[in-house]
Design a protein around this motif. Structure first.
Motif, PDB file in Angstrom:
ATOM      1  N   UNK A 152       0.832  -1.199   0.000  1.00  0.00           N
ATOM      2  CA  UNK A 152       0.000   0.000   0.000  1.00  0.00           C
ATOM      3  C   UNK A 152       0.870   1.254   0.000  1.00  0.00           C
ATOM      4  N   UNK A 153       1.890   1.278   0.840  1.00  0.00           N
ATOM      5  CA  UNK A 153       2.767   2.441   0.907  1.00  0.00           C
ATOM      6  C   UNK A 153       3.526   2.674  -0.387  1.00  0.00           C
ATOM      7  N   UNK A 154       4.090   1.607  -0.950  1.00  0.00           N
ATOM      8  CA  UNK A 154       4.840   1.754  -2.203  1.00  0.00           C
ATOM      9  C   UNK A 154       3.924   2.175  -3.349  1.00  0.00           C
ATOM     10  N   UNK A 155       2.740   1.573  -3.439  1.00  0.00           N
ATOM     11  CA  UNK A 155       1.796   1.898  -4.507  1.00  0.00           C
ATOM     12  C   UNK A 155       1.326   3.346  -4.387  1.00  0.00           C
ATOM     13  N   UNK A 156       1.014   3.781  -3.164  1.00  0.00           N
ATOM     14  CA  UNK A 156       0.580   5.168  -2.954  1.00  0.00           C
ATOM     15  C   UNK A 156       1.674   6.153  -3.315  1.00  0.00           C
TER      16      UNK A 156
END
Length: 101
Positions: free
Chosen positions: A71-75
């Motif tokens: 989630x963090x990398x995608x965001x």
């Protein structure tokens, strides 16, 4: 009871190949945190480039870290509005019937 399996639906602006590369990066990061064997055993996931979906099983500590990393990398890479996350509904277990007397 809420499900601990999550489905990411990628927006049209997210190239499927880039999302897959981000998924691999999250796998490498979870391996760095937990080790290779726990990551291989407990970081359950599926990627479907045609449906533009990623499903991650977060029922374990490894899976919960994996979903947070992804989630963090995608965001960070594509922006928080470039995808949606939803819980995958779990089937209701059948109700056992009373034994015949």
């Amino acid at each position: 009871m809420p499900s601990d399996v999550f489905r990411y639906r990628l927006g049209d602006a997210v190239p499927a190949a880039d999302a897959e590369a981000t998924l691999v990066l999250a796998i490498l990061a979870v391996e760095a945190l937990h080790g290779e064997a726990p990551a291989r055993l407990d970081a359950g996931h599926a990627f479907d480039p045609k449906l533009r979906t990623v499903v991650i099983d977060a029922t374990t500590a490894v899976g919960r870290d994996f979903i947070r990393l992804f989630l963090g990398f995608l965001s960070r890479e594509f922006g928080p509005g470039s995808f949606r996350v939803e819980r995958v509904p779990q089937p209701t277990p059948p109700t056992p019937e009373p034994a015949a007397a």
